[in-house]
Design a protein around this motif. Sequence first.
Motif, short mmCIF file in Angstrom:
data_model
loop_
_atom_site.label_atom_id
_atom_site.label_comp_id
_atom_site.label_asym_id
_atom_site.label_seq_id
_atom_site.Cartn_x
_atom_site.Cartn_y
_atom_site.Cartn_z
N SER A 33 1.01 -1.11 -0.19
CA SER A 33 -0.06 -0.60 -0.21
C SER A 33 1.07 1.54 -0.15
N ALA A 80 1.96 2.33 2.16
CA ALA A 80 1.71 3.48 3.63
C ALA A 80 2.43 2.45 4.77
N ARG A 83 2.69 6.83 2.89
CA ARG A 83 1.36 7.45 3.74
C ARG A 83 1.27 7.41 4.74
N THR A 84 0.57 7.78 5.90
CA THR A 84 0.37 7.32 7.15
C THR A 84 -1.06 7.03 7.54
#
Lengths: 333, 333
Positions: free
Chosen positions: A61, A63, A93-94
């Motif tokens: 992902s 992420a 991303r987080t």
Amino acid sequence: MYVTIKDIAEKLGLSKSTVSRALSGDYLNVSQETVDRVVEAAARMGYKRNELAVNLRKRKSMAVGILVPELQTAFYSRFIAEAQSLLQKNGYRTIIALSNEDTTWEKSSFGLLSDYRVDGILISVCHNRANIEDYSDLNGKQIPLVFFDRTIEDLPCSSVRSDEQKAVLSLMDHLIARGRRRIVHMAGPDYIRNASDRYVAYQSVLTQHGLAFDPELVVKAGLYRPDGFREISSLLRSGLFFDAVVCFNEMQALGCIEALQAAGIRVPEDVSVASMYGTEVSSLVHPSITSIEKSVLRMAEEAVRLILRQIANPMAPPSEVVIPSDVVIRESS
Amino acid sequence: MYVTIKDIAEKLGLSKSTVSRALSGDYLNVSQETVDRVVEAAARMGYKRNELAVNLRKRKSMAVGILVPELQTAFYSRFIAEAQSLLQKNGYRTIIALSNEDTTWEKSSFGLLSDYRVDGILISVCHNRANIEDYSDLNGKQIPLVFFDRTIEDLPCSSVRSDEQKAVLSLMDHLIARGRRRIVHMAGPDYIRNASDRYVAYQSVLTQHGLAFDPELVVKAGLYRPDGFREISSLLRSGLFFDAVVCFNEMQALGCIEALQAAGIRVPEDVSVASMYGTEVSSLVHPSITSIEKSVLRMAEEAVRLILRQIANPMAPPSEVVIPSDVVIRESS
DNA sequence: TATTTTCCCGGAAACGATTCCGGGAACGGT
DNA sequence: ACCGTTCCCGGAATCGTTTCCGGGAAAATA
């Protein structure tokens, strides 16, 4: 409802494959002209990639999850901000998730993160945890994990923590230099690595300075303001003599000071109080509290570095990073 | 890597459909015996549903996003905890995202949430925002939005905020009852609805009490500690007389008090200071700060209620909920 | 001209689940 | 013996994307 890659393909008389390639910047396999047409159409039609589908297909992902016990403590919110910005620089991303210091919540939040197939998780474990089995479960999921701040022993995972030993050492050196001899140690839960580290350090500092170790000066207390208040009050009632207190955290220290002041004892004239790890609250209250400052930035940097490494090479051996921290002397000592 | 529904089907000699039905508890269309076998096998093989696939198929995610400007303020962390637990009770999971008080971050975080196809978003806008256009963009995405605490005007979205007007009223009533007549109003950025509301209320309270409105007593300040310090310092240098200050928030108030004390002015004897919306810090510092307590719980309840309604019926007309709040009198006034 | 290479592109199979549709077996009623 | 239900289950399409494979056309080489 949402416009998909298929819609674009149909409108342009192309195949889904081509549109996908054009959009993902595969400039080798699609002509510049087509790329332009597709990109233009995508913008015009308001296309938005469905990350769910991408992740499903790619089985990853881009992420990483950050799982923290709570957000009241400034340390965590700062850590999140720092880590997030570092991860973003690396294209990740987080997703932030909370455990609320509760095992069940923690499990469910972990579930959320793994459901979304995050590529890795930065985790600081919750306090009221009975055993570490669940963590090995988590670890068994094959998803890269990096523990930070509150770490777990005996788990083959990377971790980042601050140097508790040295922190205790500096703090006690400071107190002893101020002439304190009978120092109360407020212990934390011992399944947390930090806590046991501190306890060991406490004892070794005493012997280093040739001071006697009195088990009565070690009290196990909860982590919040009332806990500090309660423990110190009962200690005072017991008539035991002490001239300094090292607390597990800031809120506990606050409770201690209140208990002392309520008993007419002056801080720091009669008894010094110091806290392991304080936030800005330490400097706002009166008297301001001598405490250790964790380097949020460095911890975030290391944690991110480790998780990225682990993601890039899941077979990499875990490593433990220990970060030094500084003692900040304030009014309470 | 992960065991899928297909693996179970193959091992048991069943079809994916049957396994799916057994696992989803579709007891009408699958025999009890098969259900048992499937459930047992799933447990034994360590099956974990891939939510990505489910969401892709169902075209919804059973998740709502919470987008906040920062986490340092206890209000937001509490709100998140409350909202999360309420949403969970309704079968929804939560993804937390940050804007860090920055427009670019906010956009990207919003992107994260919509990429993950959350079913709705609870959002509190960031401060340094130039215009509201982006928010109408967001709104255009057709994804249910509920603004909370910091809301935006002129947007057809539901919102939950506290009653700024009444809060200002109570606070000023209190100050006036204490004999204060020249009350400084520290204004916030005026594109934030809260701020403009307060300003209007400030003026109307003055006229209600027959007090003169002096534009010099209205100062625009930043939102942090140094801002409060700076503004009050310059006000003092200007020689303007005032006997009370109503701040935008707690940190600003802290700065004010420090500036006053630095100038040898006593709080509250000479000048009263009060803050709109304080957290526990207000009660920890010395002097503790009179402030308004927002009801986090009620705001979370309403926000969740609204978002669930909006998700259930996207065509429902937006509604604005205003929550009353209480003034807590402390030492600073 | 014949053959190879390069360049774009389409078809189709994944990813892991849900769900519509239909069909075989068992069963009851006439 | 025949028909209509009911009960389970499998096949296949679907969600939106990526990616492997292969093919046709154009370009380059022989």
